[in-house]
Design a protein around this motif. Structure first.
Motif, PDB file in Angstrom:
ATOM      1  N   VAL A   1       5.744  -2.908   1.438  1.00 48.95           N
ATOM      2  CA  VAL A   1       5.249  -1.960   0.447  1.00 48.95           C
ATOM      3  C   VAL A   1       5.506  -2.526  -0.944  1.00 48.95           C
ATOM      4  O   VAL A   1       6.617  -2.971  -1.236  1.00 48.95           O
ATOM      5  CB  VAL A   1       5.977  -0.601   0.578  1.00 48.95           C
ATOM      6  N   VAL A   2       4.468  -2.516  -1.769  1.00 47.85           N
ATOM      7  CA  VAL A   2       4.652  -2.828  -3.180  1.00 47.85           C
ATOM      8  C   VAL A   2       4.543  -1.497  -3.923  1.00 47.85           C
ATOM      9  O   VAL A   2       3.450  -0.993  -4.140  1.00 47.85           O
ATOM     10  CB  VAL A   2       3.570  -3.809  -3.687  1.00 47.85           C
ATOM     11  N   PRO A   3       5.695  -0.896  -4.238  1.00 44.89           N
ATOM     12  CA  PRO A   3       5.656   0.467  -4.786  1.00 44.89           C
ATOM     13  C   PRO A   3       5.110   0.488  -6.204  1.00 44.89           C
ATOM     14  O   PRO A   3       5.316  -0.461  -6.964  1.00 44.89           O
ATOM     15  CB  PRO A   3       7.111   0.913  -4.756  1.00 44.89           C
ATOM     16  N   ALA A   4       4.436   1.581  -6.508  1.00 44.99           N
ATOM     17  CA  ALA A   4       3.877   1.723  -7.849  1.00 44.99           C
ATOM     18  C   ALA A   4       4.904   2.320  -8.792  1.00 44.99           C
ATOM     19  O   ALA A   4       4.754   2.227 -10.003  1.00 44.99           O
ATOM     20  CB  ALA A   4       2.638   2.612  -7.801  1.00 44.99           C
TER      21      ALA A   4
ATOM     22  N   GLU B   1       8.366   5.876  -5.022  1.00 40.30           N
ATOM     23  CA  GLU B   1       7.874   5.239  -3.804  1.00 40.30           C
ATOM     24  C   GLU B   1       8.913   4.278  -3.243  1.00 40.30           C
ATOM     25  O   GLU B   1       9.095   4.166  -2.029  1.00 40.30           O
ATOM     26  CB  GLU B   1       6.555   4.509  -4.075  1.00 40.30           C
ATOM     27  N   GLY B   2       9.592   3.580  -4.149  1.00 39.62           N
ATOM     28  CA  GLY B   2      10.646   2.686  -3.698  1.00 39.62           C
ATOM     29  C   GLY B   2      11.757   3.458  -2.990  1.00 39.62           C
ATOM     30  O   GLY B   2      12.208   3.083  -1.904  1.00 39.62           O
TER      31      GLY B   2
ATOM     32  N   ASP C   1      -3.967   1.586  -3.369  1.00 39.59           N
ATOM     33  CA  ASP C   1      -4.416   2.811  -4.021  1.00 39.59           C
ATOM     34  C   ASP C   1      -3.719   2.840  -5.366  1.00 39.59           C
ATOM     35  O   ASP C   1      -2.486   2.891  -5.420  1.00 39.59           O
ATOM     36  CB  ASP C   1      -4.032   4.027  -3.162  1.00 39.59           C
ATOM     37  N   GLY C   2      -4.467   2.764  -6.431  1.00 43.29           N
ATOM     38  CA  GLY C   2      -3.833   2.646  -7.726  1.00 43.29           C
ATOM     39  C   GLY C   2      -3.023   1.358  -7.738  1.00 43.29           C
ATOM     40  O   GLY C   2      -3.499   0.309  -7.309  1.00 43.29           O
ATOM     41  N   ALA C   3      -1.777   1.472  -8.167  1.00 43.70           N
ATOM     42  CA  ALA C   3      -0.940   0.274  -8.249  1.00 43.70           C
ATOM     43  C   ALA C   3      -0.173   0.015  -6.950  1.00 43.70           C
ATOM     44  O   ALA C   3       0.526  -0.973  -6.835  1.00 43.70           O
ATOM     45  CB  ALA C   3       0.040   0.426  -9.406  1.00 43.70           C
ATOM     46  N   THR C   4      -0.286   0.945  -6.010  1.00 43.06           N
ATOM     47  CA  THR C   4       0.459   0.798  -4.771  1.00 43.06           C
ATOM     48  C   THR C   4      -0.285  -0.120  -3.807  1.00 43.06           C
ATOM     49  O   THR C   4      -1.494   0.000  -3.639  1.00 43.06           O
ATOM     50  CB  THR C   4       0.634   2.165  -4.083  1.00 43.06           C
ATOM     51  N   ILE C   5       0.495  -1.029  -3.190  1.00 44.00           N
ATOM     52  CA  ILE C   5      -0.101  -1.874  -2.156  1.00 44.00           C
ATOM     53  C   ILE C   5       0.774  -1.798  -0.914  1.00 44.00           C
ATOM     54  O   ILE C   5       2.010  -1.811  -1.021  1.00 44.00           O
ATOM     55  CB  ILE C   5      -0.183  -3.350  -2.614  1.00 44.00           C
TER      56      ILE C   5
END
Length: 1084
Positions: free
Chosen positions: A861-864, A868-869, A977-981
RNA sequence: GGGCUCAUAGCUCAGUUGGCUAGAGCGCGUCGCUGAUAACGACGAGGUCCCAGGUUCGAGUCCUGGUGGGCCCA
């Protein structure tokens, strides 16, 4: 005591009847009243339901509100009155009784006997009140049903007398004339509302007639009417002062006619599909053409015609003599250029606009018809003939005498009697009125109350501002006897204010009246003495009262204003009233405010809430005649009233609700079933585990993250519930409840399921049980006012049967209070982030084409953002299980695995670039995709200079101008989605592959177990036969895992003799044969 | 003619005081799950937030004017 087994499949209507029986048996309603006796009061005032038919589903909407808000306030411990009302008097009841006897006219009633007739009306009201009572009980409407008020009661009727007397003392009661729609057959005026029911399309002979001007020989006004018979009563001709008219010369004659009317095509005001059936109308120009040559000799404004006098077409009739001297042209702004000739025939005795106009200008009224629609004797050849049978004769006569210009057939919508379908006629009648010049006081009252929705006040004020004097009389039999005694000798009249006054003033007839209700014919026996001329034989007027009077005195009559002032002070004004909006502004709301302002100078309610109409599934109004109406009983037994109530509760009140199979089904699916399923899931496990809410408790420390989260959400919901109920916005609570049920079912219960399964009462299991138990019982209490049956059933099982000291009914328990200490917003936002990330990861998995059963190595996960982190860190286990991955990790960036590519979108970019298209395209393609993405996200733009030398060489690049795609390489599947990957590792090791196969096998075995009819706890002997090496390896590697999941005591690779279940399936393209048999357990 | 009100996905509707990428259910498509579930879940397609102006850093949301529907009045 153990929980009762809950069937996942329930007959809800049957369950509701069972709860009704329970309430009956335990006197649950009376008990509730006892509990709250003497506590602070909450006063609800019921608008009476018309007791004339069984209830339709539309009646249930308002009654659902009435019940649920009362239940909420009772759950706060408040004392309520619980008084239901029945509206009993009025023409609608008379009509049904007439129908039953086949009566056609008032004469039939009089022949039958007014006393007998009125008694039958009373009986009918009582009959349907009893039916509606039973139906209301079925709805779960808790009211003091033995104490309903009836608007026909003596107390109510005498209450209105007192009100009218007050009006009389202020000089507000008067006898006046008005022109109103009248049914000649029924012999009664028809109210506006009744008229709306009865419009039908009919053809009438319409005529253009000449009105010769007296001072200008040879010149005529051209006048049009669709009702030639009213020409007998013509008094004036109206023109619009500012409108242009033309003077047309034809032969020796001149005609005045509206310019546009003259020139334009004429159309019939017909709607929709019928249009083609109607003959088009001849333009006025064409009529002239038919008569020969003509020319326009002058254009003039209407105002120049005003004041001219003319000869009327029926001036020779004795009945019209008063009009002869009055004939003149008058000014009227409402004359239109699109209909008729632009000059309007005015007969103040035959039309309601005409009458108003005539009153303003002091014109005489010619009223040519008797009650039965026949002409009076002074109307010559028309005498004795009915108005609707003289058109041909009139036309012929007009022609003979040279008044006719043209005639035609005209099709239009015309009011008809909604009962007998006869054409109505406008007729001048004597009626009784309350003068409304004190409307400002009523408007002040209206402003003192709270209106929901707020615009309701504007609407009411608008009505109050515009309304005319209140016509309170009706020439009928069954209704309030207007307490007006009018002296036949001198014309003096008086209003009596009550029974005592009537007795004191009675000169004769009291003995005959005493013991009867104050209705016709009994009260009419009483004669009084005229205070002016001393005549001792003064009779009551024959009219009965407007039924809205009956319903509007109830804040006084039913609350003891006349009999127990102390009690009245405790309950007046009502805290709340709620009724259907359309119509009530000019009916009940208006009448309530008027009566209350007169009595005590303030509104009878603090909060008034309105709701819309009930329409059918497709949004059309329900009509018995169209077959889309639904009776209450039918719907109650079909879908159950809880579902019905929820449907009504969740609809925004100011709009209409669509009621039908589709929408009911939706309610069942989104609310009733999920809620019941969670309950039955819990209950049936709790039975097996002998869960005891008092024994298996938990502490804050033992609760899992999910437990804390759902309790946090629950406590937020409690706060929302209080707000929603107390602000009468239950729809909001329904929305929130639905959301709550959804997360409870699809996240909390689904994610927690395994915590319930173990054999030992571990801390985690206790925590799961006690948390879900608390959520179930609390949420059940929150929605109990809306779904009283289902919640009662759940309460009985989960609470009442578990403790001796528990309240007998969920409706006896008090409403939960929100515990702020349990609300954890941070946790909520982390759960929300988790749900979102899991959803994204599912999207990625889908992209990988690897089913969820197949375990994968890693989720990245690349949190936005921080939340999320944190979500990944705190809910790691859930990510692993939900997505079936071995590891989840976070990264700050993904530049090494994710390739972002940028393509210009020439559709939008082309337009911007113009001649620089080629260069611009290259420039965009050369941009750094990742940087562009960051800059454009959130609506930013990038300035690009392609050619500095020209103005259009610089453009602003927007998000829509480029297509940004991401690719994740061969080894990864991803979604953003947005900055989240999020990314999922697609590489399968043999180990992972084997585990995937094992899970596939388990699934197939479980299906086989189910098909073979095995109990969940049955042990089996399992056979897995395959010739494929990979399958064999997988089975060997995960033998223990398969065995424990399927409760296999033994797994063999040889076939079983006579298995209970056997199936051959293909896994990964390879065949495997699965069979099983119930294992014989040997006691150890 | 006047008042009130509504207009958001094919349908039914959410959208608090203006604020990140406008949502849900149904329907549709794809896939999955199915020992709590009359089922369900996931993913996807689908939008000029009726139109035109204005206010604002920013409008589905506020203002003005239109268009269309509903209710009421005249």
């Amino acid at each position: 005591m153990a929980f009762e087994k809950v069937e996942p499949k329930v007959d809800f209507p049957a369950l509701e009847r069972e709860m009704l029986a329970y309430w009956e048996k335990t006197q649950a309603f009376d008990k509730l009243r006892e509990l709250n006796q003497g506590n602070p009061k909450w006063s609800f005032l019921d608008g009476p339901i018309t007791a004339n038919n069984p209830m339709g589903v539309h009646h249930a909407w308002g009654r659902t509100y009435k019940d649920l808000y009362q239940r909420y306030h009772a759950s706060l411990g408040q004392e309520l009155r619980y008084q239901n009302g029945f509206d009993c008097q009025g023409l609608w009841v008379e009509v049904e009784v007439e129908k039953a006897h086949g009566f056609a006219t008032k004469k039939d009633i009089e022949k039958f006997g007014i006393g007998k007739f009125v008694q039958e009306c009373k009986d009918r009201a009582n009959h349907y009140a009893a039916i509606q009572t039973e139906q209301s009980k079925r709805l779960g409407y808790w009211m003091d049903w033995d104490n309903s008020y009836f608007t026909m009661s003596d107390e109510n009727n005498y209450g209105i007398w007192a009100f009218l007397k007050k009006c009389f003392e202020k000089g507000l009661i008067y006898k006046g004339k008005d022109v109103m729609p009248w049914c000649p057959r029924c012999g009664t005026g028809i109210s506006q509302m009744e008229m709306n029911e009865g419009y039908r399309e009919v053809g009438h002979t319409s005529v253009f007639v000449k009105f010769p001007l007296r001072d200008r020989p040879g010149e005529n006004l051209l006048v049009w009417t669709t009702t030639p018979w009213t020409l007998s009563s013509n008094v004036a001709a109206a023109v619009k002062p500012g409108m242009t008219y033309v003077k047309v010369k034809q032969g020796d004659e001149f005609f005045y006619v509206g310019k546009e009317n003259f020139e334009n095509a004429r159309s019939q005001p017909v709607e929709g599909a019928n249009k083609s059936n109607h003959p088009s109308l001849m333009a006025i120009t064409a009529m002239f053409k038919n008569n020969g040559e003509f020319e326009i000799v002058e254009e003039l404004l209407g105002e120049t015609l005003v004041g001219l006098t003319y000869d009327g077409p029926f001036d020779m009739l004795e009945g019209a003599s008063e009009a002869v001297g009055a004939h003149r042209v008058i000014a009227w702004e409402d004359v239109t250029a699109t209909e008729g000739a632009g000059i309007v025939h005015i007969a103040p005795g035959c039309g309601s606009d005409d009458y108003r106009l005539g009153k303003e200008l002091g014109l005489p009224n010619i009223a040519p018809l008797f009650e039965d629609g026949c002409f009076r004797p002074e109307f010559g050849y028309l005498a004795g003939k009915r108005f609707d049978q003289v058109a041909d004769e009139v036309v012929a006569d007009l022609k003979n005498r040279g008044f006719l210009f043209a005639k035609e057939q005209y099709i239009h919508r015309y009011p008809h009697c909604w009962r007998c379908k006869d054409e109505l006629v406008y007729r001048l009648v004597d009626e009784w009125f309350i003068k409304m010049d004190w409307r400002d006081e009523i408007m002040n009252s209206a402003k003192k109350a709270q209106w929901i929705p707020e615009w309701g006040l504007d609407r009411e004020l608008d009505w109050l501002h515009n309304m005319g004097d209140w016509m309170i009389s009706k020439k009928r039999y069954w209704g309030l006897a207007l307490p007006i005694w009018e002296c036949g000798a001198c014309g003096h009249f008086e209003v009596l204010g009550g029974k005592d006054e009537l007795e004191a003033r009675a000169e004769s007839g009291w003995e005959e009246f005493e013991g009867n209700s104050p209705h016709r014919p009994w009260v009419d026996e009483v004669k009084i003495c005229c205070t002016k001329c001393g005549d001792k034989n003064v009779s009551r007027v024959k009219e009965v009262g407007n039924p809205w009077l009956d319903a509007s005195i109830v804040p006084f009559s039913t609350m003891g204003y006349f009999s127990d002032p102390e009690y009245w002070k405790e309950w007046f004004p009502a805290d709340f009233v709620v009724e259907a909006l359309p119509g009530q502004f000019r009916n009940w709301f208006y009448a309530l405010l008027t009566v209350s302002t007169m009595m005590v100078e303030k509104p009878p309610f603090k909060v008034l809430k309105g709701h819309g109409l009930v329409l059918d599934d497709t949004g059309k109004p329900m009509h018995k005649s169209e077959g889309n109406a639904i009776w209450f009983d039918e719907a109650a037994e079909e879908i159950g009233v809880d579902a019905m109530r929820w449907l009504y509760a969740k609809t925004s009140p100011e709009r209409n609700v669509l009621f039908g199979p589709h929408h009911c089904d939706e309610v069942r699916r989104e609310m009733i079933l999920p809620w019941w399923n969670i309950y039955s899931f819990f209950c049936n496990l709790a039975r097996v585990d002998n869960f005891d809410p008092k024994e298996q408790t938990t502490t804050d420390d033992e609760r899992s993250l999910l437990d804390n989260w759902i309790l946090s959400d629950l406590n937020k919901l409690i706060a929302i519930a209080h707000e929603a109920y107390s602000k009468f916005d239950v729809a909001k609570l329904c929305n929130e409840s639905r959301r709550f049920i959804e997360v409870l079912s699809t996240w909390y219960v689904r994610r927690s399921r395994r915590r319930f399964y173990g054999p030992e009462w571990t801390a985690d299991k206790r925590s799961a049980y006690s948390t879900l138990y608390e959520v179930l019982t609390t949420f059940n209490r929150i929605i109990a006012p809306i779904v009283p049956f289902m919640s009662e059933s759940i309460y009985q099982n989960l609470v009442a049967n578990q403790a001796e000291d528990a309240a007998a009914s969920v409706h006896h328990t008090s409403f939960p209070q929100s515990n702020a200490a349990l609300i954890d917003d941070e946790l909520s936002s982390q759960v929300a982030a988790t749900l979102r990330l899991v959803s994204l990861a599912r999207s990625a998995r889908k992209d990988s084409k690897l089913k969820v059963r197949q375990p994968l190595a890693e989720l990245v996960v690349v949190p936005a953002n921080d939340v999320e982190g944190q979500a990944v860190a705190r809910f790691e286990d859930h990510f692993l299980e939900e997505l079936n991955v071995k590891k989840v990790s976070t990264r700050d960036g993904a530049a090494d695995t994710v390739t972002t590519t940028l393509k210009p979108n020439m559709k939008t970019l082309g337009a911007k670039l113009g001649r620089h298209a080629a260069a611009g395209r290259k420039m965009v393609a050369d941009l750094n995709p990742a940087e562009v993405e960051v800059s454009l996200r959130g609506g930013g733009t990038i300035s690009l200079t392609i050619d500095a030398s020209s103005e259009e060489g610089t453009i602003e690049l927007e998000a829509q101008d480029v297509v940004i795609t991401k690719s994740y390489g061969d080894d990864w599947a991803g979604a953003c989605d947005g900055a989240t990957i999020v990314m999922i590792d697609k590489r399968l090791t043999p180990e992972l592959k084997h585990e995937g196969i094992a899970r596939d096998i388990i699934r197939n075995v479980q299906n086989l177990r189910k098909d073979a009819g095995l109990d969940i706890a049955d042990r089996i002997t399992l056979s897995l036969c395959s010739e494929n090496a990979q399958l064999g390896e997988a089975i060997a590697a995960f033998n223990d895992y398969i065995a424990s999941e399927t409760l296999a005591t033994n797994i063999q690779t040889t076939p079983i003799d006579s298995p209970t279940g056997k199936v051959e399936v293909k896994l990964d393209g390879q065949t495997i044969s699965i069979s099983l048999v119930k294992a014989v357990l040997v006691d150890s």
